[in-house]
Scaffold this active site. Structure first.
Site, PDB file in Angstrom:
ATOM      1  N   ALA A  32       0.802  -1.229   0.000  1.00  0.00           N
ATOM      2  CA  ALA A  32       0.000   0.000   0.000  1.00  0.00           C
ATOM      3  C   ALA A  32       0.836   1.280   0.000  1.00  0.00           C
ATOM      4  O   ALA A  32       0.404   2.308  -0.520  1.00  0.00           O
ATOM      5  CB  ALA A  32      -0.927   0.002   1.210  1.00  0.00           C
ATOM      6  N   ARG A  44      -3.971   0.632   6.865  1.00  0.00           N
ATOM      7  CA  ARG A  44      -3.729   0.673   8.300  1.00  0.00           C
ATOM      8  C   ARG A  44      -3.520   2.096   8.821  1.00  0.00           C
ATOM      9  O   ARG A  44      -3.334   2.305   9.995  1.00  0.00           O
ATOM     10  CB  ARG A  44      -2.517  -0.195   8.661  1.00  0.00           C
ATOM     11  N   ILE A 111      -4.684  -3.559  -4.903  1.00  0.00           N
ATOM     12  CA  ILE A 111      -5.825  -3.907  -5.762  1.00  0.00           C
ATOM     13  C   ILE A 111      -6.240  -2.713  -6.614  1.00  0.00           C
ATOM     14  O   ILE A 111      -7.267  -2.735  -7.270  1.00  0.00           O
ATOM     15  CB  ILE A 111      -7.032  -4.337  -4.897  1.00  0.00           C
ATOM     16  N   HIS A 129      -3.756 -10.099  -4.312  1.00  0.00           N
ATOM     17  CA  HIS A 129      -5.038  -9.861  -3.635  1.00  0.00           C
ATOM     18  C   HIS A 129      -6.111  -9.407  -4.608  1.00  0.00           C
ATOM     19  O   HIS A 129      -7.120  -8.826  -4.215  1.00  0.00           O
ATOM     20  CB  HIS A 129      -4.853  -8.850  -2.500  1.00  0.00           C
ATOM     21  N   CYS A 140     -18.283 -18.730 -13.090  1.00  0.00           N
ATOM     22  CA  CYS A 140     -17.614 -19.045 -14.363  1.00  0.00           C
ATOM     23  C   CYS A 140     -16.397 -18.174 -14.627  1.00  0.00           C
ATOM     24  O   CYS A 140     -15.657 -18.406 -15.580  1.00  0.00           O
ATOM     25  CB  CYS A 140     -18.605 -18.948 -15.529  1.00  0.00           C
ATOM     26  N   SER A 203       5.695  -1.981   1.670  1.00  0.00           N
ATOM     27  CA  SER A 203       4.926  -3.000   2.385  1.00  0.00           C
ATOM     28  C   SER A 203       5.539  -3.205   3.756  1.00  0.00           C
ATOM     29  O   SER A 203       6.763  -3.256   3.886  1.00  0.00           O
ATOM     30  CB  SER A 203       4.939  -4.334   1.627  1.00  0.00           C
ATOM     31  N   ILE A 246       8.936   6.922  -0.459  1.00  0.00           N
ATOM     32  CA  ILE A 246       9.198   6.158  -1.676  1.00  0.00           C
ATOM     33  C   ILE A 246       9.417   7.058  -2.895  1.00  0.00           C
ATOM     34  O   ILE A 246      10.317   6.810  -3.705  1.00  0.00           O
ATOM     35  CB  ILE A 246       8.029   5.178  -1.919  1.00  0.00           C
TER      36      ILE A 246
END
Ligand SMILES: [Zn+2]
Length: 257
Positions: A32, A44, A111, A129, A140, A203, A246
């Protein structure tokens, strides 16, 4: 003992640059934290909608129309909040590494579909995930776009059944209590065992089985690098830990066109 550097660019970038240069195959692994700069909150973090609402277990979704209604209500409300999310500098930098050929794929716990939005081909994003940007039939497997169901939901409060088989359609994410996607797990393991550098971005490595991949890579002889704002569970076995934001750390790896 690992090298833990609270360092900031350009030092951290120089460390990464030499590790990337030595590596033959780099496995990317994201959580995340790579999407917070995009405006998608870490689930979180305080104030996150994921904390305010207790998650709906898969069993309940299957067995209760009421639970399905609540799940879709939350899903569409969340989509409204994050519809303007765009790839972060971290996403774009990983896109450059994939394009340069050393990173065969990115394994992600996210996601949000932002790796694909950054230009990484969908077949090079391994989603542990699932993906929240579309839905699939639980019977299906047929893919359905969210717009298709949303219009009906807004009128009737229910999502229509699958267009092929009438089965229950669910957001293509892996819910609590739902089994992990076999093909994604297989591909993630294959890449983990093929790499000589495993690069974790954003992460905290507390969610299993996803957090098992960096451990497996390390046992298999790969170097482990972790870039995260907070300490992680696996800092102690990493070769290099960069504890910082980051975006600034990865920005130097964005290829200029
Ligand atoms: Zn179906």
């Amino acid at each position: 003992m690992p090298t833990i550097r609270m360092n900031v660019p350009p030092d951290s970038s120089a460390d990464l640059r030499s590790l990337f240069a030595e590596a033959k195959v780099i496995a990317g692994f994201t959580g995340a934290g790579i999407s917070t700069e995009s405006g998608v909150p870490d689930f979180r973090s305080p104030g996150s909608p994921w904390i305010r609402n207790k998650s709906i277990p898969f069993e309940a979704f299957l067995n209760s129309a009421e639970a399905r209604r609540e799940a879709w209500r939350r899903k569409f409300a969340m989509d409204n909040l994050y519809q303007d999310a765009r790839p972060s500098r971290g996403h774009v930098a990983l896109g450059s590494l994939v394009a340069q050929g050393k990173m065969p794929a990115v394994i992600t716990q996210n996601i949000d579909g932002l790796h694909q939005a950054s230009g990484i081909p969908a077949d090079r994003v391994i989603e542990l995930h699932g993906n929240g940007t579309y839905a699939t039939c639980l019977s299906c497997g047929r893919r359905h776009e969210l717009d298709w169901g949303r219009r009906r939901f807004e009128v009737t409060g229910e999502l229509p059944g699958c267009e092929s088989c009438g089965g229950t359609v669910k957001s293509a994410t892996i819910s609590f209590g739902q089994s992990m996607p076999k093909e994604a797990m297989r591909r993630a393991q294959e890449l983990t065992l093929a790499c000589d550098l495993f690069l974790v971005i954003g992460s905290s490595l507390v969610v299993y089985p996803a957090a098992g991949f960096p451990i497996l890579a390390k046992r298999n002889g790969a170097k482990l690098v972790i870039v995260n704002r907070e300490p992680t569970e696996l800092d102690g076995i990493a070769d290099l830990v960069i504890r910082g934001e980051i975006g600034p750390v990865l920005q130097p790896f964005i290829a200029r066109h």
